[in-house]
Enzyme design. Structure first.
Site, mmCIF file in Angstrom:
data_model
loop_
_atom_site.group_PDB
_atom_site.id
_atom_site.type_symbol
_atom_site.label_atom_id
_atom_site.label_comp_id
_atom_site.label_asym_id
_atom_site.label_seq_id
_atom_site.Cartn_x
_atom_site.Cartn_y
_atom_site.Cartn_z
ATOM 1 N N GLU A 48 0.847 -1.206 0.000
ATOM 2 C CA GLU A 48 0.000 0.000 0.000
ATOM 3 C C GLU A 48 0.878 1.251 0.000
ATOM 4 O O GLU A 48 2.089 1.184 0.202
ATOM 5 C CB GLU A 48 -0.904 0.036 1.243
ATOM 6 C CG GLU A 48 -2.226 -0.686 1.102
ATOM 7 C CD GLU A 48 -3.288 0.135 0.383
ATOM 8 O OE1 GLU A 48 -2.947 1.218 -0.154
ATOM 9 O OE2 GLU A 48 -4.449 -0.301 0.355
ATOM 10 N N ASN A 97 -10.946 4.639 1.906
ATOM 11 C CA ASN A 97 -9.889 4.380 0.947
ATOM 12 C C ASN A 97 -9.933 5.464 -0.130
ATOM 13 O O ASN A 97 -10.757 6.382 -0.077
ATOM 14 C CB ASN A 97 -10.089 3.001 0.304
ATOM 15 C CG ASN A 97 -8.938 2.061 0.570
ATOM 16 O OD1 ASN A 97 -7.780 2.470 0.537
ATOM 17 N ND2 ASN A 97 -9.242 0.800 0.823
ATOM 18 N N ASP A 111 -10.263 0.950 -4.229
ATOM 19 C CA ASP A 111 -9.194 0.913 -3.222
ATOM 20 C C ASP A 111 -8.404 2.214 -3.300
ATOM 21 O O ASP A 111 -8.988 3.288 -3.337
ATOM 22 C CB ASP A 111 -8.321 -0.325 -3.419
ATOM 23 C CG ASP A 111 -7.675 -0.792 -2.120
ATOM 24 O OD1 ASP A 111 -6.907 -0.009 -1.527
ATOM 25 O OD2 ASP A 111 -7.926 -1.933 -1.701
#
Length: 297
Positions: free
Chosen positions: A15, A154, A206
């Site tokens: 991430e 997100n 996301d």
């Protein structure tokens, strides 16, 4: 338009990619491992490990990193022994046990935003968005939630002029991307409206990035795609990846014309159809990005 594997990192949850131009390097995290990774254009790779899960990062002009972990916001300094020295800057009181920070980044003025979720991916709307600004002296402050009622926040990103804030909720029960008007003087979002209903598109929303033309790129997790939406919320293009779970994208490279994408390596499933899951990829999106803002002091 093929995706190039830059490193088979095998991240459980890669991430928060951030391009660091001074080093010609891409930094990102593996959340459950609490690791900060660095890949340089010459191919050199290294990482440092924190004592808590590490959700997202932002660079400081002083050379360290700001990281949102499980118990708050930390100043993180890589050490020669492979550890991340952590100094707590702000604490958080989560709505429920078993929560941590996840996606986040700075606004165009250098305020650090990060969201929280349940590690169990529960359906309770216990997630929140927090805003942190440096320059506070004395005792470690307690973070105050700025947006609540979220499940898996997100997709945080800001328009080129900083006056629009984008935010998504990845939970299967939601799958929406919102746009907010953003007060750049106070760092306050308002006038929330649906920007894209991802229930009408492949994958769940996301992590995201905004390019120099003001278009919004979102990793569509479970679909193996990165989608580009115009400022009007119209799907403009879709780029394919060799993995099913891309997590977040960031523009980088010397000309900011490469789109880097992190991914998840799922545990306990057959990965023969996606052996590169958990890797970091590079795409040629055909547009340039914007420099990632640093944390303001």
């Amino acid at each position: 338009m093929n995706a190039e594997l830059i490193i088979n990192a095998r991240n459980a949850t890669g991430e928060s990619p951030v391009w660091q131009p001074q080093e010609n390097a891409l930094y990102w995290v593996d959340i459950p491992a609490g690791r900060l990774h660095r890949w340089q254009l010459d191919g050199h790779f290294s990482y440092w490990t924190a004592d808590e899960m590490l959700g997202c990062i932002a660079r400081s002009p002083e050379g360290h990193w700001l990281g949102a972990q499980q118990s708050g916001i930390f100043k993180l300094t890589p050490q020669a022994d492979g550890r991340l020295h952590a100094e707590k800057c702000a604490a958080v009181e989560h709505a429920l046990p078993g929560m941590r920070f996840n996606d986040g980044r700075c606004d165009r003025q250098g305020r650090f935003w990060a969201g929280t979720l349940q590690t169990s991916m529960g359906a309770e709307q216990a997630g929140a968005m927090y805003r942190y600004e440096q320059g506070l002296d004395g005792a470690v402050p307690m973070l105050q939630a700025q947006l609540t009622g979220l499940t898996v926040p997100n997709g945080l990103a800001f328009s080129p002029d900083g006056r629009t804030m984008y935010l998504s909720d990845s939970h299967p029960n939601v799958q929406l991307i919102w746009a907010f008007d953003y007060d750049i003087d106070s760092g306050t979002p308002h006038n929330r409206r649906v920007f894209v209903d991802m229930n009408a598109h492949p994958g769940r929303p996301d992590g995201a990035a905004v390019d120099a033309e003001g278009c919004y790129w979102i990793c569509a997790i479970d679909s193996g795609q990165v989608l580009r939406f115009t400022p009007e919320g119209k799907l403009d293009r879709a780029l394919e990846l060799p993995v099913k779970k891309p997590t977040m994208c960031a523009f980088g490279g010397p000309q900011l014309d490469t789109l880097f994408v992190t991914s998840i390596r799922p545990q306990g499933v057959d990965l023969r159809d996606q052996p590169l899951a958990g890797g970091v990829f590079a795409l040629n999106p055909g547009v340039k990005g914007l420099p990632e803002p640093m944390v303001r002091g």
